[in-house]
Write an enzyme that holds these catalytic residues in place. Structure first.
Site, PDB file in Angstrom:
ATOM      1  CG  HIS A 152       0.598  -2.207  -9.641  1.00 14.13           C
ATOM      2  ND1 HIS A 152       0.057  -1.699 -10.763  1.00 14.13           N
ATOM      3  CD2 HIS A 152      -0.296  -2.272  -8.567  1.00 14.13           C
ATOM      4  CE1 HIS A 152      -1.257  -1.423 -10.163  1.00 14.13           C
ATOM      5  NE2 HIS A 152      -1.252  -1.579  -8.957  1.00 14.13           N
ATOM      6  N   GLY A 161       2.940   1.979  -2.868  1.00 12.67           N
ATOM      7  CA  GLY A 161       3.337   3.193  -3.612  1.00 12.67           C
ATOM      8  C   GLY A 161       3.015   4.353  -3.098  1.00 12.67           C
ATOM      9  CD  GLN A 162       5.594   9.866  -2.133  1.00 10.55           C
ATOM     10  OE1 GLN A 162       6.803   9.886  -2.465  1.00 10.55           O
ATOM     11  NE2 GLN A 162       5.060  11.175  -2.939  1.00 10.55           N
ATOM     12  CE  LYS A 163      -2.698   7.077  -7.607  1.00 11.62           C
ATOM     13  NZ  LYS A 163      -3.506   5.862  -8.104  1.00 11.62           N
ATOM     14  N   GLY A 201      -4.495  -5.773  -8.754  1.00 12.35           N
ATOM     15  CA  GLY A 201      -4.270  -6.233 -10.185  1.00 12.35           C
ATOM     16  C   GLY A 201      -4.244  -4.909 -11.308  1.00 12.35           C
ATOM     17  CB  SER A 222      -4.364   5.542 -11.597  1.00 14.09           C
ATOM     18  OG  SER A 222      -5.432   5.220 -11.151  1.00 14.09           O
TER      19      SER A 222
END
Lengths: 281, 281
Positions: free
Chosen positions: A37, A147-149, A31, A185
């Site tokens: 996202h 996500g690649q993060k 969330g 983030s």
């Protein structure tokens, strides 16, 4: 769009879709959704007939001294973003729905979880794997988007899905950044104005590392040193790790060869932020 | 009946069935099938449109000093039994098909696996859970059948399926015995004539325990003592454990209340045999 808290309702909806032969894309989240996202939801929307987003701050992946209680939550805003993005179902369970009385199972792996974030967050990836597999069993997605993060998480989930024969395709999506370079983030909300400025050192240091790679540098130690030196210039920053690892196995490498992950975790004040880039050699 | 070694072939066949709306029953085995397995297959045959049996001696559930290499195998005989019992697919993979390069994931639990067989077989249930979940992902059964002889395994799988939201119904089936009372087991083949006779002490001792329960005894220690005394009369027998536990949590109880498992493991010569009975109070 429906918002369900019950596993049984999500299951029933997905089964009805599957009966019609529709494909399901899934975006698991904690969330407090941002453009990162949103990019996953957009990808899911594009490639599947139906899209499910889960919003669940998973207690099992937080250590005892971590930010489970303070982790930001805003279901109303999240729901608006999902609705606008064409999500079909938000799955938003209470912890009791996910972890019933007597719950004691877990999924874990030997390898991939000991380096990088696994060093300072020893039970984190066990919690992630367990909840993601549970969610996969509930949503039975054709494709799931990460996500690649959270690069180590992506590698761990890919490995888990392969090892356990989960019939879901894992899609990794690029890092989404603020205009000034800071990786999006949910935890950026913890930063005050001064820290927000200092946090730019993450993307800036990686840029310095990437420049070396682009110039032909293949020694991991040289790239690590350059990134470390850049971060150390920022007084508010404290390094958790700067590492160069094989992206599939998450084991340190000396030379850049194959699929390589250059990843950092840095405390800015009390907030721990991560960022990375991937090199295909 | 088809015999497949490839995961992809099983998956394709099951998907085709599911598209037609057919239900799938699944019996995971290590082969060397006997009437115990046959009873599971019969139950699956009765309650499902299609039946898959896996035959896989799973290296991951054997300890380094256990009988992985010597475990009995007879695919031809197994295939004949399955064919006659109306099985649709035997899945018989090589270890390399199940555990590819770099495999490192596992499923385990805190609790249920530390008592009984978990004490002398510390990695056994991790291996069982992992392979069963893999098989569930491949076969996606509506119902899966497990014998009550491996009562702790049945409890562990039930817990795993509940905890991880696996959409498969677990069906426990009664112990099948030889005419003289010995529980059917592939490992009975290890026994020589003298040991075969001595092995009757397992069912005989449990009978003594059950008689006490039927007479109203509710103290676990009294039941354990009676069973232990009976086993100790047999010179070829060496007790691994005699235990009275809650069947759901596999934790020792003092008083018989709820669903209770009375379980024993006994070495007859070098062969370790197990047997049990369940009491509903």
């Amino acid at each position: 769009m429906e918002i369900y808290g019950e596993i049984s309702k999500v299951r029933a909806a997905v089964k009805a879709w599957k009966k019609e032969g529709l494909t399901v894309g899934f975006v698991p989240t904690m969330g407090y959704l941002h453009e990162g996202h949103k990019s996953l939801i957009d990808a899911a929307r594009k490639e599947n007939d139906r899209v499910v987003v889960s919003i669940f701050v998973n207690p099992m992946q937080f250590g005892p001294t971590e930010d489970l209680e303070s982790y930001p939550r805003d279901l109303k805003k999240d729901a608006a973003l999902c609705e606008a993005a064409g999500v079909d179902i938000i799955f938003h369970p209470e912890p009791e729905e996910m972890y019933a009385d007597g719950f004691c199972s877990y999924v874990d792996m030997n390898g991939l979880t000991t380096e990088l974030c696994g060093k300072s967050r020893p039970i984190h990836f066990r919690g992630v794997q367990t909840v993601v597999l549970k969610l996969f069993h509930i949503v039975t997605p054709d494709r799931a988007y990460f996500g690649q993060k959270d690069a180590q998480q992506l590698a761990v989930i890919r490995r888990m899905v392969k090892d356990l024969n989960v019939d879901t395709r894992i899609i990794g999506c690029p890092i989404i950044r603020e205009a000034d370079g800071l990786a999006k983030s949910s935890r950026n909300t913890y930063l005050n104005a001064e820290e927000r400025q200092a946090a730019l050192v993450l993307s800036r240091s990686l840029k310095a590392g990437k420049a070396l790679v682009d110039a032909g540098e293949t020694r991991a130690c040289v790239i690590k040193s350059a990134i470390t030196a850049e971060i150390e210039k920022e007084p508010l920053a404290k390094i958790d790790y700067v590492d160069v690892v094989d992206f599939d196995t998450i084991t340190p490498v000396e030379k850049l060869e194959g699929s390589i992950l250059v990843a950092i975790a840095v405390y800015i004040g009390k907030t721990r932020l991560i960022d990375n880039f991937i090199v295909e050699k």
